[in-house]
Design an enzyme around this catalytic site. Structure first.
Site, PDB file in Angstrom:
ATOM      1  N   CYS A   1     -18.599   3.610  -7.064  1.00 55.05           N
ATOM      2  CA  CYS A   1     -17.780   3.505  -6.436  1.00 55.05           C
ATOM      3  C   CYS A   1     -16.097   3.387  -6.980  1.00 55.05           C
ATOM      4  O   CYS A   1     -15.094   3.179  -6.414  1.00 55.05           O
ATOM      5  CB  CYS A   1     -17.774   2.550  -5.363  1.00 55.05           C
ATOM      6  SG  CYS A   1     -17.812   0.831  -6.212  1.00 55.05           S
TER       7      CYS A   1
ATOM      8  N   HIS B   1      -4.332  -0.977  -8.440  1.00 47.82           N
ATOM      9  CA  HIS B   1      -4.648  -0.991  -7.204  1.00 47.82           C
ATOM     10  C   HIS B   1      -3.487  -0.397  -6.196  1.00 47.82           C
ATOM     11  O   HIS B   1      -3.619  -0.029  -5.120  1.00 47.82           O
ATOM     12  CB  HIS B   1      -5.010  -2.406  -6.578  1.00 47.82           C
ATOM     13  CG  HIS B   1      -6.256  -2.698  -6.941  1.00 47.82           C
ATOM     14  ND1 HIS B   1      -6.563  -3.302  -8.098  1.00 47.82           N
ATOM     15  CD2 HIS B   1      -7.523  -2.498  -6.091  1.00 47.82           C
ATOM     16  CE1 HIS B   1      -8.082  -3.477  -8.072  1.00 47.82           C
ATOM     17  NE2 HIS B   1      -8.672  -2.893  -7.133  1.00 47.82           N
TER      18      HIS B   1
HETATM   19  C1  PEP Z   1     -13.942  -0.709  -9.582  1.00 45.46           C
HETATM   20  O1  PEP Z   1     -13.698  -1.633 -10.305  1.00 45.46           O
HETATM   21  O2  PEP Z   1     -14.445   0.460 -10.153  1.00 45.46           O
HETATM   22  C2  PEP Z   1     -14.136  -1.055  -8.219  1.00 45.46           C
HETATM   23  C3  PEP Z   1     -14.557   0.182  -7.376  1.00 45.46           C
HETATM   24  O3  PEP Z   1     -13.535  -1.872  -7.639  1.00 45.46           O
HETATM   25  P1  PEP Z   1     -11.800  -2.140  -7.444  1.00 45.46           P
HETATM   26  O4  PEP Z   1     -11.075  -0.870  -7.990  1.00 45.46           O
HETATM   27  O5  PEP Z   1     -11.463  -2.751  -6.221  1.00 45.46           O
HETATM   28  O6  PEP Z   1     -11.703  -3.337  -8.667  1.00 45.46           O
END
Ligand code: PEP
Ligand code: MG
Length: 588
Positions: free
Chosen positions: A504, A191
């Site tokens: 996403c 993240h």
């Molecule tokens: C994912 O896991 O691909 C996602 C879009 O959510 P995050 O990156 O916030 O876990």
């Protein structure tokens, strides 16, 4: 000159002076004190404890301030440590016993504690030493009358080098002063990298011991297009990278010029390109980059950034801002995905053995119904002001989605009773990011209006590869045939059951992967950080969906990552225009 190779986390090129963030680097001197100074020295130490406590409470905010002292300290491990006899009483005892100044007493007490933690086998209990280090560091700054280093207070543009940056650190960064950053830990989809991308800060992660190889002030180049970091480069290297950087900016500008054009394939299929955001402040740049709405609002950063839980009204104001500014498109508000590597630095649950497999996202919300209820009410109330959808993260069983929906229904009934406006027909979706949800996609389709595939987590959980761990980063493979088969299965299941499906995760931002995903079936939207939208849009305008589907059928027959890679490079590379890159073409 020294050259290092790391993992790309956010694209771009940074050239500048290094700034090594070392959270524990005040140099402390030993000073002997006289017996009659003990009282004064102890009082000075306790005054530092109290003022550190005050500053911490202030930074946590009103949510915690309103609690009783006892409850507040239990909730907050750093505050708890300020009452901890092993740290506080032993420091006082050391002042008295050894007749030393408070700083030295604190340092030696900490060192003894840290040594004890060294011997602990349990890695997560061991991690507690980091909390102690943070608190000791704050206390030490207070004792020495020094301001603590934090990235929010940089006064000149630098390239930050750190062992680790938390999403909280990254959220404090300003792209005005942080030209780029390099960390020792982290993976492609951690993240910290995700936030860096949304701030357009070039970042390379996963270079062990890099903070020992560079000193603050050293000239450095971070090539976050190939993952190279150059320390003390030659004049010639400077020239080469300066040109490369200019070219990168030039291509970006060229792509931006066409970003408003729709993404329609050569054979007429329109694909929606949406933006992922981590803050409602980004709502104003959505249209600027040609995004057609928000495919993912990671609301947990509202909590991570401020290190506290905003109440229902604060959340309502935030979501309302999104709702009012998103029309004619829609915004998908994802409910809290706290946990894993997204833990507010000062607001921890009990440390877990395996945080990524622990009390994260929907599990956390179902265990904390008051927090969940406040968020659901806030989203519903905001839905009266514009086109919002709601989405649940990390669902892994039908029971979970039913519970989440029943709580959503409960929040709706409450608001009806209170005569508060909201959109009764708000669309409800779920992330497909656990293998169990992917395998049960057909069944889940009966419960929701849309799916959004979170490839970042789906890959992590399917391949059992921690997405933030640089040691296994080479095994984090979107092209693993198991990943491709599962994605194909989910997209097919969604299509056959009339549920809209989008992607996403970070895969959607890479032209090669986007090609694969679009070739798997009817994908409504790809959602990504702003920077990649113009690039992927332009790429889509140059491809034929018919061809993509044919290629996917062939790729589904392949068993090895290297064969799939070879196949894609041979067949898709000619479709990349100048300035477009894929991690596949960069890494080899
Ligand atoms: C994912 O896991 O691909 C996602 C879009 O959510 P995050 O990156 O916030 O876990
Ligand atoms: Mg996820």
């Amino acid at each position: 000159m020294k050259i290092f190779k790391g993992i790309l986390a956010s694209p771009g090129i940074a050239i500048g002076k290094a700034y090594v963030l070392n959270r524990f680097r005040l140099s402390v001197m030993e000073r002997q004190i006289a017996r009659e100074e003990i009282k004064g020295e102890t009082e000075r130490f306790m005054a530092a404890v109290e003022s550190t406590r005050g500053k911490m409470i202030q930074s946590i905010g009103i949510g915690v301030k309103n609690l009783t002292n006892n409850l507040r300290d239990i909730l907050h491990p750093h505050l708890q440590l300020l009452n901890d006899p092993t740290l506080i009483d032993q420091t006082k005892a050391a002042i008295e016993r050894e007749l030393i100044n408070a700083e030295w007493a604190l340092k030696t007490t900490y060192e003894k504690l840290a040594q004890r933690f060294e011997k602990i086998r349990d890695p997560h209990f061991k991690e507690r030493v980091r909390d102690i280090e943070t608190v000791v560091d704050k206390l030490m700054h207070e004792l020495m009358g020094r301001e603590e280093e934090d990235l929010g207070s940089l006064a000149e543009p630098v390239v930050v080098f750190a062992h680790d940056l938390t999403p909280f650190d990254t959220a404090q960064m300003s792209s005005k002063y942080v030209l780029g950053f390099v960390t020792e830990t982290g993976g492609k989809t951690s993240h910290t990298g995700i936030i860096a991308s949304s701030l357009w800060i070039p970042a390379v992660v996963g270079i062990p011991k890099i903070t020992k190889a560079v000193e603050s002030g050293d000239p450095v180049i971070v090539d976050a297009l190939t993952g190279m970091v150059l320390v003390n480069p030659s004049d010639q290297q400077f020239q080469i990278y300066n040109r490369k950087r200019q070219l990168f900016f030039y291509h970006d500008r060229e792509l931006e010029k066409e970003s408003k054009l729709p993404a329609v394939t050569l054979d007429g299929k329109a694909v929606k390109l949406m933006m992922n955001i981590e803050s409602s402040q980004d709502i104003h740049v959505v249209a600027e980059h040609g995004a057609e709405g928000i495919g993912l609002y990671r609301t947990e950063f509202l909590f991570v950034r401020d290190n506290r839980l905003p109440d229902e009204d604060e959340q309502f104001e935030d979501y309302r801002k999104v709702a009012e500014n998103i029309s004619p498109h829609a915004a998908i508000i994802r409910t809290l995905d706290l946990g894993g590597d997204k833990v507010p630095s000062d607001f921890k649950e009990e440390p877990e053995e395996n945080p990524a497999l622990g009390l994260r996202a929907i599990r956390y919300c179902l265990r904390n119904p008051a927090i969940f209820r406040a968020q659901l009410r806030a989203i519903l109330r905001a839905s009266a002001y514009g086109p919002l959808k709601v989405m649940f993260p990390m669902v892994s069983s039908i029971e979970e989605i039913r519970k989440a929906q029943s709580l959503l229904g409960g929040a709706m009934r409450e608001l009806e009773k209170e005569k508060v406006n909201f959109n009764r027909d708000i669309e409800v979706g779920m992330m497909i990011e656990t293998p169990s949800a992917a395998l049960m996609a057909e069944q889940f389709a009966q419960y929701v209006d849309f799916f959004s595939i979170g490839t970042n987590d789906l890959i992590q959980y399917l391949l059992a590869i921690d997405r933030g761990n640089q040691k296994v980063a080479h095994l984090y493979q979107p092209l693993n045939p198991a990943v491709i088969r599962l994605l194909h299965m989910v997209i097919k299941a969604a299509n056959q059951n009339n549920v809209a499906v989008s992607i996403c995760g970070k895969m959607s931002a890479d032209p090669f992967y986007a090609y694969l995903l679009l070739g798997m079936g009817d994908v409504e939207a790809l959602s990504m950080e702003a920077h990649s939208i113009p690039k992927v849009k332009k790429f889509i305008r140059g491809i034929s969906l018919y061809d993509a589907r044919k290629h996917v059928q062939k790729i589904l027959q392949l068993q090895h990552v290297r064969d799939i890679k070879k196949y894609l490079i041979a067949n898709i590379s000619p479709l990349l225009t100048e300035g477009m890159f894929s991690e596949l073409t960069v890494e080899d």
